[in-house]
Write a protein that holds these residues in place. Structure first.
Motif, mmCIF file in Angstrom:
data_model
loop_
_atom_site.group_PDB
_atom_site.id
_atom_site.type_symbol
_atom_site.label_atom_id
_atom_site.label_comp_id
_atom_site.label_asym_id
_atom_site.label_seq_id
_atom_site.Cartn_x
_atom_site.Cartn_y
_atom_site.Cartn_z
ATOM 1 N N GLU A 85 15.057 -6.510 -14.026
ATOM 2 C CA GLU A 85 15.548 -7.555 -13.123
ATOM 3 C C GLU A 85 14.387 -8.334 -12.527
ATOM 4 O OE1 GLU A 85 18.156 -5.802 -10.182
ATOM 5 O OE2 GLU A 85 19.132 -4.594 -11.723
ATOM 6 N N SER A 86 13.328 -7.629 -12.163
ATOM 7 C CA SER A 86 12.160 -8.262 -11.544
ATOM 8 C C SER A 86 11.229 -8.898 -12.563
ATOM 9 C CB SER A 86 11.363 -7.234 -10.746
ATOM 10 O OG SER A 86 12.135 -6.702 -9.713
ATOM 11 N N CYS A 87 11.198 -8.320 -13.744
ATOM 12 C CA CYS A 87 10.248 -8.746 -14.773
ATOM 13 C C CYS A 87 10.924 -8.642 -16.143
ATOM 14 C CB CYS A 87 9.010 -7.850 -14.696
ATOM 15 S SG CYS A 87 7.679 -8.257 -15.813
ATOM 16 N N SER A 113 0.856 -1.173 0.000
ATOM 17 C CA SER A 113 0.000 0.000 0.000
ATOM 18 C C SER A 113 0.892 1.224 0.000
ATOM 19 C CB SER A 113 -0.924 -0.004 1.209
ATOM 20 O OG SER A 113 -1.788 1.093 1.176
ATOM 21 N N LEU A 114 0.292 2.344 0.310
ATOM 22 C CA LEU A 114 1.057 3.585 0.323
ATOM 23 C C LEU A 114 2.054 3.631 1.464
ATOM 24 C CD1 LEU A 114 -1.705 6.184 -0.586
ATOM 25 C CD2 LEU A 114 -0.146 4.967 -2.104
ATOM 26 N N GLU A 115 1.842 2.822 2.514
ATOM 27 C CA GLU A 115 2.780 2.810 3.640
ATOM 28 C C GLU A 115 4.175 2.389 3.208
ATOM 29 O OE1 GLU A 115 -0.072 0.886 3.886
ATOM 30 O OE2 GLU A 115 -1.252 2.009 5.326
ATOM 31 N N GLN A 116 4.248 1.486 2.250
ATOM 32 C CA GLN A 116 5.534 0.965 1.781
ATOM 33 C C GLN A 116 5.843 1.597 0.430
ATOM 34 O OE1 GLN A 116 4.400 -3.205 2.113
ATOM 35 N NE2 GLN A 116 5.898 -3.399 3.750
ATOM 36 N N SER A 117 6.342 2.806 0.490
ATOM 37 C CA SER A 117 6.501 3.596 -0.732
ATOM 38 C C SER A 117 7.525 3.014 -1.709
ATOM 39 C CB SER A 117 6.858 5.040 -0.396
ATOM 40 O OG SER A 117 8.090 5.107 0.285
ATOM 41 N N HIS A 118 8.478 2.245 -1.232
ATOM 42 C CA HIS A 118 9.510 1.729 -2.132
ATOM 43 C C HIS A 118 9.292 0.275 -2.514
ATOM 44 C CE1 HIS A 118 11.370 5.489 -0.982
ATOM 45 N NE2 HIS A 118 12.050 5.378 -2.098
ATOM 46 N N VAL A 119 8.053 -0.198 -2.371
ATOM 47 C CA VAL A 119 7.711 -1.559 -2.751
ATOM 48 C C VAL A 119 6.695 -1.500 -3.885
ATOM 49 C CG1 VAL A 119 6.621 -3.701 -1.965
ATOM 50 C CG2 VAL A 119 8.114 -2.427 -0.421
ATOM 51 N N VAL A 120 6.956 -2.245 -4.963
ATOM 52 C CA VAL A 120 5.981 -2.352 -6.042
ATOM 53 C C VAL A 120 4.910 -3.330 -5.574
ATOM 54 C CG1 VAL A 120 5.609 -3.100 -8.416
ATOM 55 C CG2 VAL A 120 7.669 -1.796 -7.828
ATOM 56 N N ASP A 121 3.664 -2.874 -5.544
ATOM 57 C CA ASP A 121 2.574 -3.670 -4.995
ATOM 58 C C ASP A 121 2.297 -4.924 -5.824
ATOM 59 O OD1 ASP A 121 2.343 -1.736 -3.030
ATOM 60 O OD2 ASP A 121 0.631 -0.743 -3.971
ATOM 61 N N ALA A 122 2.255 -4.790 -7.145
ATOM 62 C CA ALA A 122 1.991 -5.949 -8.009
ATOM 63 C C ALA A 122 2.411 -5.626 -9.437
ATOM 64 C CB ALA A 122 0.519 -6.316 -7.969
ATOM 65 N N LEU A 160 2.061 -2.143 -13.670
ATOM 66 C CA LEU A 160 2.547 -2.000 -12.299
ATOM 67 C C LEU A 160 1.389 -1.406 -11.498
ATOM 68 C CD1 LEU A 160 5.836 -0.229 -13.336
ATOM 69 C CD2 LEU A 160 5.660 -2.595 -12.621
ATOM 70 N N ASN A 161 0.868 -2.158 -10.555
ATOM 71 C CA ASN A 161 -0.288 -1.703 -9.780
ATOM 72 C C ASN A 161 0.127 -1.031 -8.479
ATOM 73 O OD1 ASN A 161 -2.713 -2.643 -11.266
ATOM 74 N ND2 ASN A 161 -1.681 -4.604 -11.065
ATOM 75 N N ILE A 162 -0.565 0.049 -8.170
ATOM 76 C CA ILE A 162 -0.476 0.703 -6.868
ATOM 77 C C ILE A 162 -1.825 0.493 -6.190
ATOM 78 C CG2 ILE A 162 -0.339 2.899 -5.623
ATOM 79 C CD1 ILE A 162 1.563 3.902 -7.802
ATOM 80 N N ILE A 163 -1.796 -0.110 -5.021
ATOM 81 C CA ILE A 163 -3.013 -0.334 -4.268
ATOM 82 C C ILE A 163 -3.155 0.804 -3.254
ATOM 83 C CG2 ILE A 163 -4.310 -1.954 -2.834
ATOM 84 C CD1 ILE A 163 -3.455 -3.015 -5.682
ATOM 85 N N ARG A 214 8.321 -3.743 -24.013
ATOM 86 C CA ARG A 214 6.858 -3.722 -23.946
ATOM 87 C C ARG A 214 6.356 -2.420 -23.358
ATOM 88 N NH1 ARG A 214 5.832 -9.644 -21.775
ATOM 89 N NH2 ARG A 214 3.624 -9.405 -22.150
ATOM 90 N N ARG A 215 5.137 -2.095 -23.679
ATOM 91 C CA ARG A 215 4.486 -0.912 -23.132
ATOM 92 C C ARG A 215 4.314 -1.074 -21.639
ATOM 93 N NH1 ARG A 215 -0.801 -0.552 -24.145
ATOM 94 N NH2 ARG A 215 -1.302 1.054 -22.664
ATOM 95 N N LEU A 216 4.487 0.015 -20.896
ATOM 96 C CA LEU A 216 4.343 -0.010 -19.440
ATOM 97 C C LEU A 216 3.166 0.866 -19.016
ATOM 98 C CD1 LEU A 216 8.074 0.421 -18.371
ATOM 99 C CD2 LEU A 216 6.779 -1.703 -18.556
ATOM 100 N N CYS A 217 2.500 0.420 -17.974
ATOM 101 C CA CYS A 217 1.372 1.160 -17.420
ATOM 102 C C CYS A 217 1.441 1.090 -15.901
ATOM 103 C CB CYS A 217 0.065 0.540 -17.920
ATOM 104 S SG CYS A 217 -1.409 1.276 -17.191
ATOM 105 N N ILE A 218 1.235 2.226 -15.250
ATOM 106 C CA ILE A 218 1.063 2.251 -13.799
ATOM 107 C C ILE A 218 -0.433 2.429 -13.567
ATOM 108 C CG2 ILE A 218 1.520 3.479 -11.642
ATOM 109 C CD1 ILE A 218 4.216 4.342 -12.853
ATOM 110 N N ASN A 219 -1.029 1.474 -12.881
ATOM 111 C CA ASN A 219 -2.461 1.475 -12.615
ATOM 112 C C ASN A 219 -2.685 1.695 -11.122
ATOM 113 O OD1 ASN A 219 -5.240 1.102 -13.182
ATOM 114 N ND2 ASN A 219 -5.103 -1.010 -12.492
ATOM 115 N N ILE A 220 -3.315 2.811 -10.785
ATOM 116 C CA ILE A 220 -3.616 3.110 -9.387
ATOM 117 C C ILE A 220 -5.038 2.624 -9.102
ATOM 118 C CG2 ILE A 220 -3.867 4.904 -7.623
ATOM 119 C CD1 ILE A 220 -1.929 5.934 -10.546
#
Length: 110
Positions: free
Chosen positions: A59-61, A2-11, A23-26, A67-73
């Motif tokens: 490195e993670s993916c 969640s927003l508490e862990q700002s340096h972690v990619v949620d999904a 890349l999802n932000i929950i 490929r096209r990238l999208c950040i989805n909140i």
């Protein structure tokens, strides 16, 4: 996550519709403290931008290459005007990095 862990990619996932990497932000926070929420969301978005710019995403993916990238909140609560302005500004910056910003409110969680 969640927003508490700002340096972690949620999904991270692949969109079925167009094969882009998402890349999802929950965002489960309420907007009672708008200033705190805006700052946390901005930190999270900046961390995601850094994740892409630094090539850590590859490195993670590894399948993200080329490929096209999208950040989805994905928000739990409706976003106020100030939040929408932040997302609009983030979308401009993201476009410079070839990233699309999407936002949705998941009304099922209310």
């Amino acid at each position: 996550m969640s927003l508490e862990q700002s340096h972690v990619v949620d999904a991270i996932g692949t969109a079925r519709s167009d094969d882009s990497i998402v890349l999802n932000i929950i965002d489960s926070w309420s907007w009672e403290n708008e200033g705190l929420h805006l700052a946390a969301l901005q930190r999270k978005l900046n961390a995601y931008f850094e994740f892409v710019e630094s090539k850590q995403i590859l490195e993670s993916c590894p399948e993200a290459k080329g490929r096209r990238l999208c950040i989805n909140i994905i928000s739990r609560f409706p976003t106020p005007e100030a939040g929408l302005k932040l997302l609009a500004a983030a979308a401009i910056l993201a476009a410079e990095l070839d990233i699309e910003i999407k936002h949705q409110v998941d009304s099922r969680s209310n």
